[in-house]
Design a protein around this motif. Structure first.
Motif, PDB file in Angstrom:
ATOM      1  N   GLU A   1       0.743  -1.051  -0.004  1.00 34.84           N
ATOM      2  CA  GLU A   1      -0.208   0.135   0.255  1.00 34.84           C
ATOM      3  C   GLU A   1       0.612   1.265  -0.241  1.00 34.84           C
ATOM      4  O   GLU A   1       0.381   2.288  -0.604  1.00 34.84           O
ATOM      5  N   ILE A   2       2.022   1.019   0.804  1.00 31.72           N
ATOM      6  CA  ILE A   2       2.872   1.920   1.076  1.00 31.72           C
ATOM      7  C   ILE A   2       3.511   2.753  -0.975  1.00 31.72           C
ATOM      8  O   ILE A   2       3.510   3.527  -1.045  1.00 31.72           O
ATOM      9  N   ILE A   3       3.924   1.479  -1.738  1.00 29.41           N
ATOM     10  CA  ILE A   3       4.305   1.701  -2.769  1.00 29.41           C
ATOM     11  C   ILE A   3       3.151   1.911  -3.901  1.00 29.41           C
ATOM     12  O   ILE A   3       3.569   3.013  -4.294  1.00 29.41           O
ATOM     13  N   LEU A   4       2.163   1.756  -3.160  1.00 29.66           N
ATOM     14  CA  LEU A   4       1.153   2.067  -4.531  1.00 29.66           C
ATOM     15  C   LEU A   4       0.888   3.666  -4.636  1.00 29.66           C
ATOM     16  O   LEU A   4       0.744   4.369  -5.246  1.00 29.66           O
ATOM     17  N   THR A   5       0.730   3.830  -2.742  1.00 22.86           N
ATOM     18  CA  THR A   5       0.302   5.090  -2.304  1.00 22.86           C
ATOM     19  C   THR A   5       1.521   6.281  -3.084  1.00 22.86           C
ATOM     20  O   THR A   5       1.450   7.274  -4.047  1.00 22.86           O
ATOM     21  N   LYS A   6       2.695   5.879  -2.982  1.00 26.00           N
ATOM     22  CA  LYS A   6       3.999   6.726  -4.055  1.00 26.00           C
ATOM     23  C   LYS A   6       3.852   6.843  -4.875  1.00 26.00           C
ATOM     24  O   LYS A   6       3.829   7.647  -5.888  1.00 26.00           O
ATOM     25  N   LEU A   7       3.589   5.485  -5.767  1.00 28.59           N
ATOM     26  CA  LEU A   7       3.362   5.378  -6.829  1.00 28.59           C
ATOM     27  C   LEU A   7       2.468   6.420  -7.837  1.00 28.59           C
ATOM     28  O   LEU A   7       2.500   7.711  -8.850  1.00 28.59           O
ATOM     29  N   ASN A   8       1.351   6.546  -6.973  1.00 24.99           N
ATOM     30  CA  ASN A   8      -0.119   7.183  -7.164  1.00 24.99           C
ATOM     31  C   ASN A   8       0.691   8.933  -7.531  1.00 24.99           C
ATOM     32  O   ASN A   8       0.079   9.892  -7.928  1.00 24.99           O
ATOM     33  N   SER A   9       0.983   9.195  -6.155  1.00 30.29           N
ATOM     34  CA  SER A   9       1.947  10.430  -5.602  1.00 30.29           C
ATOM     35  C   SER A   9       2.495  10.560  -7.200  1.00 30.29           C
ATOM     36  O   SER A   9       2.802  12.072  -7.331  1.00 30.29           O
ATOM     37  N   ILE A  10       3.645  10.099  -7.198  1.00 26.74           N
ATOM     38  CA  ILE A  10       4.209  10.047  -8.462  1.00 26.74           C
ATOM     39  C   ILE A  10       3.652  11.074  -9.173  1.00 26.74           C
ATOM     40  O   ILE A  10       4.494  11.439 -10.454  1.00 26.74           O
ATOM     41  N   GLU A  11       2.344   9.296 -10.018  1.00 24.68           N
ATOM     42  CA  GLU A  11       2.230   9.796 -11.579  1.00 24.68           C
ATOM     43  C   GLU A  11       1.061  11.297 -11.265  1.00 24.68           C
ATOM     44  O   GLU A  11       0.842  11.782 -12.413  1.00 24.68           O
ATOM     45  N   LYS A  12       0.916  11.893 -10.104  1.00 25.78           N
ATOM     46  CA  LYS A  12      -0.355  12.713 -10.084  1.00 25.78           C
ATOM     47  C   LYS A  12       1.153  14.108 -10.576  1.00 25.78           C
ATOM     48  O   LYS A  12       0.565  15.182 -11.050  1.00 25.78           O
ATOM     49  N   MET A  13       1.732  13.664 -10.140  1.00 21.59           N
ATOM     50  CA  MET A  13       3.502  14.859 -10.272  1.00 21.59           C
ATOM     51  C   MET A  13       3.722  15.382 -11.103  1.00 21.59           C
ATOM     52  O   MET A  13       4.039  16.624 -12.296  1.00 21.59           O
ATOM     53  N   LEU A  14       3.306  13.918 -12.087  1.00 16.68           N
ATOM     54  CA  LEU A  14       3.894  14.259 -13.724  1.00 16.68           C
ATOM     55  C   LEU A  14       2.825  14.929 -14.432  1.00 16.68           C
ATOM     56  O   LEU A  14       3.350  15.585 -15.172  1.00 16.68           O
ATOM     57  N   MET A  15       1.797  14.066 -14.111  1.00 16.72           N
ATOM     58  CA  MET A  15       0.745  14.614 -14.876  1.00 16.72           C
ATOM     59  C   MET A  15      -0.062  16.575 -14.461  1.00 16.72           C
ATOM     60  O   MET A  15       0.685  16.862 -15.308  1.00 16.72           O
ATOM     61  N   GLU A  16       0.489  17.250 -13.337  1.00 16.56           N
ATOM     62  CA  GLU A  16       0.726  17.993 -13.116  1.00 16.56           C
ATOM     63  C   GLU A  16       1.571  19.046 -14.277  1.00 16.56           C
ATOM     64  O   GLU A  16       1.860  19.933 -14.239  1.00 16.56           O
TER      65      GLU A  16
END
Length: 100
Positions: free
Chosen positions: A3-18
């Motif tokens: 879950e921690i890895i998925l949360t971090k990946l989602n955060s990275i994906e959001k930053m890349l999209m922004e």
């Protein structure tokens, strides 16, 4: 752990999209809502009343120029208290009501 890895990946994906959004000159409706940090209904209301600049090339989908949105966001600047005090002092000096 997963879950921690998925949360971090989602955060990275959001930053890349922004970051990608900041490179684009033309934004879709969804991107503009995210960029302006408003709900879809609020953005639709602002476009339908002509408050925010938008484009409708095919008569259906809305598009936005990011630079125009930036200019709109920075319109109607509010002066700081220090600036207001300085303007008042300048006005009084100019009118000759305060003698230094």
């Amino acid at each position: 752990m997963d879950e921690i890895i998925l949360t971090k990946l989602n955060s990275i994906e959001k930053m890349l999209m922004e970051q990608n959004m900041l490179k684009k000159e033309v934004l879709t409706f969804n991107e503009a809502a995210i960029y302006l940090e408003v709900s879809h209904s609020h953005l639709y209301k602002m476009t339908s009343t002509g408050v925010v600049p938008s484009y409708k090339p095919n008569g259906k989908k809305l598009y936005f120029n990011r630079k125009e949105l930036d200019n709109w966001l920075l319109s109607n600047r509010q002066s700081s208290l220090e600036e207001i005090d300085q303007q008042a002092a300048d006005y009084l000096i100019k009118k000759g009501r305060v003698k230094l």
